[in-house]
Design a protein around this motif. Structure first.
Motif, PDB file in Angstrom:
ATOM      1  N   GLY B  35       0.796  -1.221   0.000  1.00 13.69           N
ATOM      2  CA  GLY B  35       0.000   0.000   0.000  1.00 13.69           C
ATOM      3  C   GLY B  35       0.828   1.270   0.000  1.00 13.69           C
ATOM      4  O   GLY B  35       0.320   2.355   0.294  1.00 13.69           O
ATOM      5  N   ASP B 196      -3.263   1.794  -3.854  1.00 14.95           N
ATOM      6  CA  ASP B 196      -4.479   1.806  -3.044  1.00 14.95           C
ATOM      7  C   ASP B 196      -5.087   0.416  -2.921  1.00 14.95           C
ATOM      8  O   ASP B 196      -5.795   0.122  -1.969  1.00 14.95           O
ATOM      9  CB  ASP B 196      -5.508   2.778  -3.647  1.00 14.95           C
ATOM     10  CG  ASP B 196      -4.968   4.208  -3.636  1.00 14.95           C
ATOM     11  OD1 ASP B 196      -4.022   4.456  -2.847  1.00 14.95           O
ATOM     12  OD2 ASP B 196      -5.468   5.059  -4.405  1.00 14.95           O
ATOM     13  N   GLY B 198      -3.401  -2.074  -2.339  1.00 15.62           N
ATOM     14  CA  GLY B 198      -2.600  -2.812  -1.371  1.00 15.62           C
ATOM     15  C   GLY B 198      -1.354  -3.466  -1.935  1.00 15.62           C
ATOM     16  O   GLY B 198      -0.746  -4.318  -1.292  1.00 15.62           O
TER      17      GLY B 198
END
Lengths: 345, 519
Positions: B35, B196, B198
């Motif tokens: 992330g 975003d 991950g």
């Protein structure tokens, strides 16, 4: 810092290379590859000699020597081309075309043997040079360019000869001398092979031309950056091959008595490449020598003659030759010790 | 920030890699958290590629370990690294030219029906679903052939490849070098989405602007070790540049300025396919350093000067004579030698002896008729092998059996034997150990003393600073500046080498050195 620099080994100057004497030194100078070839040759001679008493007679040895002359000449120049990083599979067709041209020129000039030979050699220069030009300026892979030549030159030979043997030359003293003459007990043809092989050997080993040929085959980028005119060399080397192929074609005419478009020259490309590979030429270039090639030529000749003397179906000779070529290259690749990934170079 | 070591993402612990005597990476401990975008910076040869290649299973570490989601993983092959979810987008995308985008993306894992027949419908469905998911359905037509793609599209194909299956870590190696501005924006959008979602993103680049736009953390490598990790929100450009440089090898350099006033090499407005409007001079006895990042066009300039790459416009004068020829042979005869960047690929005949390799460019002086005089050749090779202290049992030793440093000495021996007026050395000390480096620096100094004009290309800034009387800096095929020995600093050279990419331009150099003084 100073400790790391000395640890490796001594500078070159401090230990002069020890002169190894006698047998060991001689063996070392011959090299492992050639030794195993010589071993193979001795093995074949002993094997066939014990099976047939006549095999090792002086007469049969001369038969073998004569039989390998033509393929031997081509193997010698094929060696040069391969060292230079190239390959020529049109050698047989070149010899066939030269054979036809020599006989036809001989006939049409009123039995002038020298003019016939000159015409054949002229054709050899042109064809060889053409191969070189196509490879260098057409940027065609050598295998493809000469594969095309294999077909095209054979076709030309068949066209001008109408597909049949041309002329009869064995009424001329020069051609008779070439085919049956002897100098100091050895056939003239064998002398020719010896002279050409020696000349090429001297060129490769002792002149700057030879050094540059090895350099081009070993690393063409480095050779170019070292100022060697690669294009000139490649064209000249293919031209040289054309000349020697023409000489082989003339011998073919002399041996059979007439110009042969196909018979006698077909398969010479395989023989010459097999001999060069068996003799230790790296097919990627940069490595090899005339000594090894000649040993391989002798080995192939002894094998072929032995199989014939034993009455073994001659088709097996093709099998044996194909197998030897593959085995020779596999051994080479093993020895070079590179990573076995990707497509073979 | 390195305290939470067991989080999701990748990490390396005390990672080290040696190539023979050369340490490319040592004791690196670094996390690439899920992330987040972790930028990886450093000079050429700082160890970035080595680190990436260990993560992708191309190289095996000689010490230390790689962690994935907190657990140690053994990455013994690229296939293994891929299987555990580590992907790399290479700088030069590998595209199969004559098959479609869809087949390029799934190459090696094409969907198939019974009897190994290609399932075209499924292939179509998959590529469209993937393009849709990543928002590229408008920019990439799955039916295009590999050879028809633009550089950006090629990059996209690599990214799509990387995203098939489950990717946990994705490394981008200088992805923007061939992209236009809009394409870069699209790429950044994708990277942010990946982050975003991950994924642990590793982003290798020289471009400061991009790194500040994109990265959450910036890790700087220097000489194979971790120089520092900065929070991108707080880091400044000056701080980064200072982390990237700052070594002291000055003890290794024994140089005094022996430059004369006589200009030997004079290049005016030279342009080739790779470089534009290059003007520089080198005087007898002068060492000019040619600095810049990889891809700046320095080696291409050297090859053009050596006659191996065509010159489009401009002039080169050597000792007052105009050099017109595009043939290396003529250039060598005129008195210019080049020891190229890749010594094994471009300079050496590995299967041949030291003697052979040394004498190659002087054969015309060694021959009588066309026969090489063997004794003279041996003496010459021996003389230069001794002078350069080449370590080998004898000059009849094959070059491939020598160490990198000794191979380089053989290349130098070749040119020393030729006695050129100008010698261009491209990365003369790459991949060789410290001891041999010092010896090569000594050789360069000796050559300068003998009045040879030397142009030394090097990506190692301390080397450039230690050797050169004058430093010329290139970027993107152009000269971006020239510094005298007195005014040259690593910060200034680096600022010029990245001039196009730095927001503040060359002023940074001053700023950086000011900060250095106050610190």
């Amino acid at each position: 810092m100073t400790t790391t620099t000395v640890s490796e080994s001594t500078p070159t100057g401090s230990v002069p290379p020890a002169k190894r004497g006698g047998v060991v030194g001689l063996l070392a100078s011959i090299g492992g590859q050639n030794l195993s070839l010589a071993g193979g040759l001795v093995f074949l001679l002993v094997l066939f000699g014990s099976l047939n008493g006549n095999y090792l007679s002086w007469d049969n040895i001369q038969v073998i020597a004569e039989a390998v002359t033509i393929s031997g000449l081509l193997a010698v120049v094929q060696t040069v081309v391969i060292i230079c990083g190239g390959l020529d599979i049109s050698v047989g067709s070149q010899a066939g075309l030269a054979s036809v041209v020599s006989a036809m020129a001989f006939t049409s000039t009123g039995s002038n043997a020298l003019l016939g030979m000159a015409a054949a050699i002229g054709v050899g220069v042109v064809i060889g040079g053409l191969n070189g030009l196509i490879i260098v300026y057409g940027r065609v892979n050598a295998t493809i360019a000469t594969l095309a030549g294999l077909a095209a030159y054979k076709g030309v030979a068949q066209l001008i000869s109408n597909g049949s043997a041309q002329g009869y030359v064995l009424n001329d003293s020069i051609f008779i001398f070439l085919s049956r003459g002897k100098i100091a007990g050895l056939p003239v043809m064998v002398w020719l092979l010896i002279v050409v092989a020696l000349a090429v050997h001297v060129m490769l080993k002792y002149t700057d031309i030879g050094r540059n040929i090895y350099a081009i085959g070993g690393n063409d980028t480095a050779a170019r950056l070292a100022g060697i005119n690669i294009n000139k060399y490649l064209i000249a080397v293919y031209g040289l091959l054309g000349v020697v192929a023409a000489v082989a074609g003339i011998l073919l005419t002399a041996r059979t008595g007439s110009g042969q478009p196909v018979s006698g020259s077909e398969g010479l490309e395989l023989q010459s490449i097999t001999a060069a590979a068996l003799g230790g030429c790296a097919l990627r270039g940069g490595k090899g020598g005339i000594g090894g090639t000649l040993l391989a030529v002798a080995l192939l000749g002894a094998l072929e003659n032995g199989l014939t003397v034993q009455g073994i179906n001659s088709f097996w000779q093709n099998v044996a030759q194909g197998a030897l070529l593959v085995v020779a290259v596999v051994i080479q690749q093993r020895r070079s010790g590179e990573r076995a990934v990707g497509l073979p170079a | 920030m390195t305290t939470k070591t067991t989080n999701a993402g990748a990490g390396v612990r005390e990672l080290g890699k040696r190539f023979g005597e050369v340490r490319a990476l040592g004791g690196v401990t670094l996390d690439f958290p899920a992330g987040q975008v972790t930028a990886l910076m450093g000079e050429n040869g700082a160890g970035k590629s080595t680190l990436l290649k260990i993560l992708t299973g191309d190289h095996q570490p000689t010490e230390g370990s790689v962690l994935l989601d907190g657990a140690e993983v053994e990455l013994h092959s690229p296939a293994r690294a891929r299987a555990v979810g580590i992907r790399i987008i290479p700088q030069e995308p590998e595209i199969i030219p004559h098959v479609s985008v869809a087949e390029n993306v799934y190459a090696g894992a094409l969907p198939r029906k019974a009897g190994r027949r290609l399932d075209r419908a499924e292939l179509r469905r998959r590529i469209e679903a993937d393009l849709d998911r990543l928002g590229f359905s408008r920019v990439l037509d799955p039916d295009l052939l590999g050879s028809e793609l633009t550089p950006a599209q090629r990059q996209l194909v690599e990214i799509l490849r990387a995203l098939t299956g489950e990717a946990k870590v994705i490394a981008f190696d200088e992805p923007t070098s061939s992209l236009s501005e809009q394409e870069v924006e699209a790429l950044f959008g994708l990277i942010r989405r990946l982050r975003d979602a991950g994924v642990a993103v590793i982003y290798v680049s020289h471009r400061m602007k991009e790194i500040f736009q994109l990265a959450d953390r910036i890790a700087v490598l220097r000489d194979g070790t971790l120089a520092g990790v900065l929070d991108a929100a707080q880091a400044s450009e000056g701080e980064l540049v200072r982390l990237m440089v700052g070594r002291d090898l000055s003890a290794m350099f024994v140089r005094q300025n022996v430059a004369t006033d006589q200009v030997v090499l004079d290049v005016q407005h030279l342009s080739t396919d790779d470089v534009t409007d290059i003007s520089l001079t080198v005087r007898a006895g002068e060492v000019v350093g040619l600095a810049g990042l990889i891809g700046a066009g320095r080696s291409e300039l050297a090859l053009a000067l050596a006659g191996d790459l065509p010159v489009r416009s401009g002039t080169v004068h050597l000792d007052g004579q105009e050099l017109r020829s595009g043939h290396p042979g003529a250039v060598i005869r005129a008195g210019l030698g080049l020891a190229p960047e890749e010594r094994k690929a471009q300079a050496l005949f590995l299967q041949r002896t030291i003697r052979d390799n040394t004498s190659l460019v002087v054969l015309e002086r060694l021959r009588r008729w066309r026969f090489v005089r063997r004794t003279a050749e041996r003496e010459l090779a021996q003389q230069y092998a001794d002078r350069l202290r080449v370590r080998a049992p004898s000059i009849e030793h094959e070059v491939r059996k020598l160490s990198g440093g000794n191979q380089q000495k053989v290349v130098l021996a070749r040119w020393l034997a030729r006695k050129p007026k100008v010698l261009i050395l491209d990365e003369p000390t790459r991949g060789i150990d410290v001891g041999a480096k010092a010896e090569i620096y000594q050789i360069i100094a000796d050559l300068a003393k003998e009045g040879v004009a030397l142009l030394v290309i090097s990506s190692e800034l301390p080397e450039v600073l230690g050797l050169a009387d004058r430093v010329v800096v290139m970027q993107n095929g152009r000269i971006t500046g020239e510094l005298d020995r007195a005014e040259a600093t690593e910060e200034r050279i680096l600022a010029l080498a990245m001039a196009d990419d730095l927001a503040s331009g060359p002023d940074l150099a001053a700023a950086a050195s000011d900060e250095g003084r106050t610190a």
